[in-house]
Write an enzyme that holds these catalytic residues in place. Structure first.
Site, PDB file in Angstrom:
ATOM      1  CG  ASP A 132      -1.298   6.405   1.212  1.00 41.76           C
ATOM      2  OD1 ASP A 132      -0.402   6.063   1.992  1.00 41.76           O
ATOM      3  OD2 ASP A 132      -2.348   5.729   1.036  1.00 41.76           O
TER       4      ASP A 132
ATOM      5  CG  ASN B 149      -1.170  -6.056  -1.144  1.00 45.67           C
ATOM      6  OD1 ASN B 149      -0.731  -6.352  -2.249  1.00 45.67           O
ATOM      7  ND2 ASN B 149      -0.534  -5.259  -0.303  1.00 45.67           N
TER       8      ASN B 149
ATOM      9  CG  HIS C  91       0.991  -9.897  -0.528  1.00 47.16           C
ATOM     10  ND1 HIS C  91       0.974  -8.661   0.095  1.00 47.16           N
ATOM     11  CD2 HIS C  91       0.394 -10.750   0.336  1.00 47.16           C
ATOM     12  CE1 HIS C  91       0.405  -8.777   1.281  1.00 47.16           C
ATOM     13  NE2 HIS C  91       0.042 -10.043   1.459  1.00 47.16           N
TER      14      HIS C  91
ATOM     15  CG  ASP D   3       4.915  -7.000  -4.894  1.00 57.73           C
ATOM     16  OD1 ASP D   3       4.551  -6.252  -3.955  1.00 57.73           O
ATOM     17  OD2 ASP D   3       5.556  -8.060  -4.719  1.00 57.73           O
TER      18      ASP D   3
ATOM     19  CD  GLU E 296      -0.130   1.522   1.609  1.00 54.49           C
ATOM     20  OE1 GLU E 296      -1.050   1.651   2.423  1.00 54.49           O
ATOM     21  OE2 GLU E 296       0.760   0.655   1.721  1.00 54.49           O
TER      22      GLU E 296
END
Length: 322
Positions: free
Chosen positions: A198, A206, A211, A215, A241
């Site tokens: 994680d 973010n 965003h 990505d 994630e």
């Protein structure tokens, strides 16, 4: 009486020949290429192929055999289906892959064309062709270029089992692969481990960078992990994630070693657009398969270890309880 029988037989033969001629005339105009092949694989006649975007002109094959023209495996497959069609009297269908450039009897000006360098898929249909004027039994072999269909099938298959952002396996693929690997590990009494990863504080990435940059961070993270994995390891994304890595033939020591390498490697990634002072880190939970354990139990233990890693300050690996 004999004259009547002879007349009837002659009329029947003439009708069959007329029907054959009509069929061959029709085939010449069809977009798909067709071949009249005898029981020895001889190209007696080449017909059709009007769709030049899908087929090369195969006239140069006439008078030669499948084994002379095609790669050995393809030639053997085709000849087997030719003979089966002649033996059963029924149409035989087979799919095969072929690069037109590998058809050795085609002129070099055709084989050297860029469009014929890639592997293509064909569906071959072999149907006995009675009363054809040839010393040996023949079939009509229709070769249909099904490459566009195969490409579409592959696209949808990959879409169903891959994560569109990172290109690795999605949750569905992970669970299916895990069941397969766990079954194999139990059956052969081999070790298997699982990592659950994680990205730490990903929501902050973010929020701070947007965003699109988030990505890109996910893609960079994925590549950073993949670079450390063996060919037999299997990585997938199961959440925003959150990722997992299946490690066949890997005991707890091996899982711990790989997990530690990932923890060390992730902060070294240079994600374009992110502040050089802002480094990604990852928390990892690891668990090794127990006797009679299924994937859900293994995943739960690895997930508990991940929670422990987060509570302990993140950017670290924790091992699941046995």
């Amino acid at each position: 009486m004999d004259d009547i029988q002879d007349s009837t037989q002659a009329a029947t033969i003439a009708a069959l020949q007329t029907e054959r001629d009509q069929l061959l005339t029709l085939l010449k105009a069809l977009p798909d290429i067709s071949f009249v092949l005898d029981e020895d694989g001889l190209y007696v006649k080449v017909l059709g192929g009007a769709n030049e975007a899908m087929y090369a002109n195969g006239k140069s094959l006439e008078g030669h055999t499948l084994s002379n023209a095609l790669p050995p495996a393809v030639a053997e497959t085709c000849l087997t289906h030719v003979r089966k069609a002649l033996h059963t009297g029924e149409m035989q269908t087979v799919e095969y892959q072929l690069r037109v450039a590998d058809v050795s009897l085609l002129p070099s000006v055709i084989r050297d064309c860029d469009q014929y360098q890639t592997e293509q898929w064909f569906e071959g249909r072999a149907l006995p062709l009675p009363s054809y004027n040839h010393p040996k039994p023949v079939v009509l072999w229709v070769a249909i270029n099904v490459t566009p269909r195969k490409q579409l099938e592959r696209y949808w298959r990959e879409a169903a089992y891959s994560d569109p952002l990172t290109g690795i396996a999605n949750r569905r693929a992970v669970f299916e692969q895990a069941e397969h690997e766990i079954d194999r590990a139990h059956r052969h009494h081999r070790p298997l481990s699982l990592l659950v990863l994680d990205i730490d504080h990903f929501k902050t990435i973010n929020t701070q960078y947007g965003h699109a940059q988030g990505d890109e961070a996910l893609r960079q993270f994925t590549q950073g992990c993949v670079d450390l994995l063996r060919d037999t390891d299997f990585m997938g994304r199961i959440g925003g994630e959150e990722f997992v890595v299946l490690l066949p033939e890997t005991d707890q020591v091996g899982a711990q070693h790989l997990g530690a390498r990932v923890v060390e490697a992730i902060p070294t990634l240079d994600v374009p657009g992110m502040n050089h002072g802002h480094r990604m880190t990852v928390s990892i939970g690891a668990a090794t398969l127990l006797e009679h354990e299924g994937f859900e139990e293994l995943l739960r233990r690895a997930d508990d270890a991940l929670s422990s890693a987060k509570r302990s300050g993140r950017n670290r690996l924790r091992l699941g309880e046995r």
